[in-house]
Design an enzyme around this catalytic site. Structure first.
Site, PDB file in Angstrom:
ATOM      1  N   ARG A 239      -3.790   1.645   0.081  1.00  0.00           N
ATOM      2  CA  ARG A 239      -4.152   2.652  -0.923  1.00  0.00           C
ATOM      3  C   ARG A 239      -4.568   3.919  -0.186  1.00  0.00           C
ATOM      4  O   ARG A 239      -5.255   3.856   0.841  1.00  0.00           O
ATOM      5  CB  ARG A 239      -5.318   2.181  -1.797  1.00  0.00           C
ATOM      6  CG  ARG A 239      -4.964   1.089  -2.788  1.00  0.00           C
ATOM      7  CD  ARG A 239      -4.129   1.594  -3.960  1.00  0.00           C
ATOM      8  NE  ARG A 239      -3.871   0.530  -4.909  1.00  0.00           N
ATOM      9  CZ  ARG A 239      -2.794  -0.264  -4.917  1.00  0.00           C
ATOM     10  NH1 ARG A 239      -1.843  -0.099  -4.020  1.00  0.00           N
ATOM     11  NH2 ARG A 239      -2.655  -1.195  -5.844  1.00  0.00           N
ATOM     12  N   GLU A 268      -2.168  10.764  -5.775  1.00  0.00           N
ATOM     13  CA  GLU A 268      -0.732  10.604  -6.038  1.00  0.00           C
ATOM     14  C   GLU A 268      -0.400  11.106  -7.430  1.00  0.00           C
ATOM     15  O   GLU A 268      -1.218  10.958  -8.338  1.00  0.00           O
ATOM     16  CB  GLU A 268      -0.352   9.126  -5.902  1.00  0.00           C
ATOM     17  CG  GLU A 268      -0.600   8.587  -4.504  1.00  0.00           C
ATOM     18  CD  GLU A 268      -0.267   7.106  -4.347  1.00  0.00           C
ATOM     19  OE1 GLU A 268       0.274   6.501  -5.293  1.00  0.00           O
ATOM     20  OE2 GLU A 268      -0.545   6.570  -3.270  1.00  0.00           O
ATOM     21  N   HIS A 287       5.014   5.747  -2.643  1.00  0.00           N
ATOM     22  CA  HIS A 287       4.398   4.516  -3.161  1.00  0.00           C
ATOM     23  C   HIS A 287       5.461   3.543  -3.701  1.00  0.00           C
ATOM     24  O   HIS A 287       5.475   3.216  -4.889  1.00  0.00           O
ATOM     25  CB  HIS A 287       3.353   4.833  -4.241  1.00  0.00           C
ATOM     26  CG  HIS A 287       2.353   3.723  -4.424  1.00  0.00           C
ATOM     27  ND1 HIS A 287       1.055   3.933  -4.791  1.00  0.00           N
ATOM     28  CD2 HIS A 287       2.472   2.371  -4.284  1.00  0.00           C
ATOM     29  CE1 HIS A 287       0.411   2.773  -4.877  1.00  0.00           C
ATOM     30  NE2 HIS A 287       1.267   1.803  -4.576  1.00  0.00           N
TER      31      HIS A 287
HETATM   32  P1  NAP Z   1      -5.237  -9.932  -0.137  1.00  0.00           P
HETATM   33  O1  NAP Z   1      -4.441 -11.179   0.040  1.00  0.00           O
HETATM   34  O2  NAP Z   1      -6.473  -9.982  -0.959  1.00  0.00           O
HETATM   35  O3  NAP Z   1      -5.568  -9.364   1.336  1.00  0.00           O
HETATM   36  C1  NAP Z   1      -6.531  -8.388   1.577  1.00  0.00           C
HETATM   37  C2  NAP Z   1      -7.106  -8.621   2.962  1.00  0.00           C
HETATM   38  O4  NAP Z   1      -8.032  -7.590   3.262  1.00  0.00           O
HETATM   39  C3  NAP Z   1      -7.840  -9.955   3.116  1.00  0.00           C
HETATM   40  O5  NAP Z   1      -7.380 -10.598   4.264  1.00  0.00           O
HETATM   41  C4  NAP Z   1      -9.304  -9.558   3.263  1.00  0.00           C
HETATM   42  O6  NAP Z   1      -9.931 -10.456   4.150  1.00  0.00           O
HETATM   43  C5  NAP Z   1      -9.194  -8.155   3.868  1.00  0.00           C
HETATM   44  N1  NAP Z   1     -10.335  -7.303   3.537  1.00  0.00           N
HETATM   45  C6  NAP Z   1     -10.869  -7.059   2.319  1.00  0.00           C
HETATM   46  N2  NAP Z   1     -11.901  -6.202   2.421  1.00  0.00           N
HETATM   47  C7  NAP Z   1     -12.028  -5.915   3.743  1.00  0.00           C
HETATM   48  C8  NAP Z   1     -12.899  -5.089   4.484  1.00  0.00           C
HETATM   49  N3  NAP Z   1     -13.890  -4.408   3.899  1.00  0.00           N
HETATM   50  N4  NAP Z   1     -12.729  -5.010   5.830  1.00  0.00           N
HETATM   51  C9  NAP Z   1     -11.762  -5.717   6.443  1.00  0.00           C
HETATM   52  N5  NAP Z   1     -10.880  -6.513   5.780  1.00  0.00           N
HETATM   53  C10 NAP Z   1     -11.017  -6.612   4.456  1.00  0.00           C
HETATM   54  O7  NAP Z   1      -4.351  -8.792  -0.795  1.00  0.00           O
HETATM   55  P2  NAP Z   1      -2.777  -8.524  -0.638  1.00  0.00           P
HETATM   56  O8  NAP Z   1      -2.047  -9.180  -1.740  1.00  0.00           O
HETATM   57  O9  NAP Z   1      -2.368  -8.773   0.771  1.00  0.00           O
HETATM   58  O10 NAP Z   1      -2.765  -6.935  -0.961  1.00  0.00           O
HETATM   59  C11 NAP Z   1      -3.527  -6.054  -0.160  1.00  0.00           C
HETATM   60  C12 NAP Z   1      -3.546  -4.671  -0.758  1.00  0.00           C
HETATM   61  O11 NAP Z   1      -2.294  -4.055  -0.559  1.00  0.00           O
HETATM   62  C13 NAP Z   1      -3.754  -4.606  -2.274  1.00  0.00           C
HETATM   63  O12 NAP Z   1      -5.131  -4.641  -2.620  1.00  0.00           O
HETATM   64  C14 NAP Z   1      -3.106  -3.297  -2.662  1.00  0.00           C
HETATM   65  O13 NAP Z   1      -4.063  -2.263  -2.715  1.00  0.00           O
HETATM   66  C15 NAP Z   1      -2.130  -3.034  -1.531  1.00  0.00           C
HETATM   67  N6  NAP Z   1      -0.728  -3.072  -1.991  1.00  0.00           N
HETATM   68  C16 NAP Z   1       0.019  -1.943  -1.916  1.00  0.00           C
HETATM   69  C17 NAP Z   1       1.337  -1.964  -2.351  1.00  0.00           C
HETATM   70  C18 NAP Z   1       2.199  -0.730  -2.281  1.00  0.00           C
HETATM   71  O14 NAP Z   1       3.088  -0.571  -3.109  1.00  0.00           O
HETATM   72  N7  NAP Z   1       1.989   0.143  -1.320  1.00  0.00           N
HETATM   73  C19 NAP Z   1       1.890  -3.142  -2.871  1.00  0.00           C
HETATM   74  C20 NAP Z   1       1.093  -4.276  -2.927  1.00  0.00           C
HETATM   75  C21 NAP Z   1      -0.228  -4.234  -2.499  1.00  0.00           C
HETATM   76  P3  NAP Z   1     -11.502 -10.811   4.028  1.00  0.00           P
HETATM   77  O15 NAP Z   1     -11.758 -11.100   2.577  1.00  0.00           O
HETATM   78  O16 NAP Z   1     -11.674 -11.997   4.937  1.00  0.00           O
HETATM   79  O17 NAP Z   1     -12.212  -9.598   4.522  1.00  0.00           O
END
Ligand code: NAP
Length: 329
Positions: A239, A268, A287
């Site tokens: 994000r 955005e 995006h």
């Molecule tokens: P996820 O499985 O929840 O993974 C998020 C990771 O971030 C977890 O491993 C979590 O580990 C870590 N995390 C959370 N808070 C943190 C912090 N303060 N410091 C360090 N690490 C932290 O989510 P996902 O499905 O992979 O998606 C991740 C993100 O990608 C989404 O939230 C979304 O914003 C973004 N995304 C973007 C697009 C796009 O079109 N560009 C598409 C899909 C998703 P811990 O809980 O152990 O810290």
């Protein structure tokens, strides 16, 4: 029995509409490229039992005030930083998201940005289009090796792990940073845990995949960029507000990190005059992390399934705040 009334805030694949229409009445903001205007959304919310929403829709106290009947907001995204979750929970409104169905597609785009920025793909095309390709030359358009390099993933969850798995084919050393280490991730990918600063110092490619939260807003600024190698490539596909964008512009101008691949931006959509676009070492896309036909269809049908399940008393596949459902879901 009266059918629940729903509102869909953007044109979505027909498969998703079919799921909603089978169980609910629906209205839709049937636009391909314009989000539902705020006044239209608030007006539509007044009669809706549930809303199928997009990231561009702010689901906050104002929305909830306008939506007294609303029982569920089904976000068509895995991230839900557009929604005030505590406010929804206080009012007993369920929020759902679409985890998992976009994981591999988004990891693919992270790699596309990593490779494009590292090997100067877009810059090269612009150079040809400008008629500035004069000859083959030893130091012309040299970029960074990917094969054998060190990849640092900040936020190695579903998508970050999928990015890490792809790195094996490039013989990369993989580092990751989460709030806590994951033995499962390490066993699956061979990734090694690092505190954030160490990861930033060691990585040749830094890929950001943390969710946007109060903790991660502004996580990358001048200090973090200064820790990176001058040759490093920085990829943000999470994000925009996780990065202090003006700091990134300054850092890229000063040449550390050396390049950036960006799918997301602080505000955005960005326009053609955005300062990042003036930098030759930036590869920017609008995006499109999850933007394939199959994945957008899966995201829409997942959101529709969540919406209908919540409104018809079925088990809800992807609740974000399951506490509003009570104990039987
Ligand atoms: P996820 O499985 O929840 O993974 C998020 C990771 O971030 C977890 O491993 C979590 O580990 C870590 N995390 C959370 N808070 C943190 C912090 N303060 N410091 C360090 N690490 C932290 O989510 P996902 O499905 O992979 O998606 C991740 C993100 O990608 C989404 O939230 C979304 O914003 C973004 N995304 C973007 C697009 C796009 O079109 N560009 C598409 C899909 C998703 P811990 O809980 O152990 O810290």
């Amino acid at each position: 029995m009266t059918r629940p009334k729903t509102y869909i805030t953007r044109r979505v694949p027909q498969d998703a509409i079919d799921i909603v229409a089978a169980a609910c009445d629906y209205d839709i903001w049937d636009s391909e490229d314009q989000p539902t205007p705020r006044d239209v959304l608030l007006h539509a919310a007044a009669n809706a039992d549930g809303v199928l929403a997009m990231l561009a829709d702010r689901i906050d106290a104002e929305f909830l005030d306008a939506a007294p009947r609303c029982r569920v907001v089904a976000n068509m995204a895995v991230g839900y930083d557009n929604a005030d979750v505590p406010a929804l929970t206080r009012r007993g409104v369920l929020l759902t998201n679409t985890p998992g169905v976009l994981t591999e597609t988004t990891a693919d785009l992270a790699w596309a940005l990593l490779m494009a920025a590292g090997r100067r793909i877009v810059e090269g095309q612009k150079l040809i289009e400008a008629g500035r390709w004069k000859s083959w030359s030893p130091m012309f358009m040299v970029g960074q090796d990917i094969y054998g390099a060190t990849l640092g993933i900040v936020g190695a969850g579903r998508i970050g792990s999928a990015v890490a798995r792809r790195a094996a084919a490039f013989n990369m050393r993989v580092l990751y940073h989460n709030r806590r280490p994951s033995a499962e991730l390490e066993a699956q990918t061979g990734a090694q845990y690092r505190p954030l600063d160490d990861l930033l110092r060691e990585a040749d490619f830094v890929v950001v995949l943390v969710p946007l939260t109060t903790e991660t807003r502004g996580m990358f600024g001048a200090r973090e960029f200064a820790l990176m190698k001058p040759t490093a490539v920085f990829v943000n596909i999470a994000r925009g507000p996780i990065v202090k964008e003006l700091d990134l512009v300054a850092a890229l101008q000063q040449g550390s990190p050396g390049a950036a691949g960006l799918d997301v931006f602080e505000n955005e959509p960005i326009g053609a005059d955005h300062p990042l676009l003036r930098l030759p070492n930036v590869t920017a896309v609008p995006h499109i992390g999850s933007a394939t036909v199959a994945t957008r269809t899966r995201m829409a049908t997942t959101a529709a399934t969540n919406l209908v399940a919540a409104l018809t008393g079925q088990p809800v596949p992807n609740p974000v705040n399951p506490e509003v459902l009570g104990n039987d879901n």
